[in-house]
Design an enzyme around this catalytic site. Structure first.
Site, short mmCIF file in Angstrom:
data_model
loop_
_atom_site.label_atom_id
_atom_site.label_comp_id
_atom_site.label_asym_id
_atom_site.label_seq_id
_atom_site.Cartn_x
_atom_site.Cartn_y
_atom_site.Cartn_z
CG ASP A 123 -2.27 0.66 0.96
OD1 ASP A 123 -2.25 1.74 0.36
OD2 ASP A 123 -3.30 0.14 1.37
CG HIS A 147 -0.50 1.46 -3.47
ND1 HIS A 147 -1.79 1.37 -2.99
CD2 HIS A 147 -0.23 0.25 -4.03
CE1 HIS A 147 -2.28 0.17 -3.25
NE2 HIS A 147 -1.35 -0.53 -3.87
#
Length: 310
Positions: free
Chosen positions: A127, A150
């Site tokens: 993430d 991310h």
């Protein structure tokens, strides 16, 4: 120097026994000492929760985030461990490791906190490497190696009514390797907050980062129709950013027609895409540029609003 081993105060590192009293006893002994004191925590499994702490350092060791257990707790509806408001904190030399295909595994999350510094760290997650939530002010991030994951993200902002904004964030000298995004700003639709005074500089989003610069101001929540965002985004600087994009659109700014993104500054941005030219896409975003800019600027000159691609 005095060293206090928490095992001698009754702690059991089995991941099941509540060792709160042992930690507190050791902490009280350390605080009452007139000699510099270290609390030693041997290898084991414990939840660590810090509250109302001043002048403490956490040095060395390995922390298991216990993500699987935490998300199982959240899904059960029980009361689970959560973060606290912190001020004047330095995080340095940290290595965060999670598989790239894991979900909800932010490396470091900062929210409702002021004067936090994150330095010289290596973060791999599924993430956001560092996520920056509402109520964050005076955050400094520097010398970070990231990937997979991310990107470094401001937001999502504007999820709660009259949510506190984010101000004065600096992200400097970061390398992204094989990440979904580089630096991004994201917000929910229709609720109000603000983001001001944020700069990203000396970025190296290399080895096919998907979209190095991503500013998306409109995110539609599930089962709710959202037309515009109430988040005001202004005074954002992207400076000295170089690298390769995995998509032809290397710069994307999708902002709200009600509150356009204003005073966006691009300085010496050089992003490429395979053997073709990278492009930029702007919607309701305006600002200025200086130095060498590639892909070609998609702002209208000296405008607070701009539409179209490069």
């Amino acid at each position: 120097m005095i060293t206090l081993n928490i095992v001698n105060f009754g702690a059991k590192a089995d991941g099941e026994t509540d060792s709160t009293k042992a930690f507190l006893s050791a902490w009280n002994r350390a605080c009452s000492s007139t000699t510099p004191t270290t609390i030693y925590v041997p290898l084991g499994r414990n939840w660590l929760f810090f509250y109302d702490v001043d002048g403490a350092s956490l040095i060395g060791g390995v922390l298991d985030g216990q993500g699987t257990g935490l998300w199982a707790c959240k899904r059960s509806g029980e009361t689970c461990p959560s973060g606290s408001t912190i001020d004047n904190v330095k995080v340095q030399g940290v290595k965060v490791s999670a598989a790239g295909n894991t979900t909800n595994t932010d490396g470091i999350h900062v929210q409702h906190s002021s004067s936090v510094t994150i330095l010289n760290s290596n973060i791999a997650t599924g993430d956001d490497f560092i996520s920056i939530g509402p109520g964050t002010t005076n955050l400094w991030i520097q010398n970070i190696a990231c990937g997979p994951g991310h990107g470094i993200s401001v937001g999502s902002l504007g999820k709660e009514f009259k949510e506190p904004g984010v101000q004065n964030v600096t992200v400097k000298t970061v390398t992204f390797t094989g990440t979904a995004n580089g630096v991004r700003i994201k917000s929910w639709g229709d609720l109000a907050t603000d983001l001001q005074g944020t700069s990203f500089s000396n970025m190296l989003p290399w080895l096919m980062t998907k979209i190095p610069l991503l500013l998306t101001q409109i995110i539609a929540p599930i089962k709710r129709i959202v037309l515009v965002s109430g988040v005001e985004i202004s005074n954002i600087m992207y400076q000295d950013i170089h690298g390769t994009s995995a998509t032809q659109v290397a710069v994307k700014m999708n902002c709200s027609p009600k509150y356009p993104c204003t005073r966006i500054s691009l300085e010496d941005v050089m992003l490429t895409y395979e053997n073709r030219n990278a492009v930029a896409s702007c919607t309701h975003a305006g600002g200025i540029t200086s130095g060498v800019i590639q892909p070609k600027n998609c702002f209208l000159k000296n405008s607070i609003r701009a539409r179209g691609g490069a």
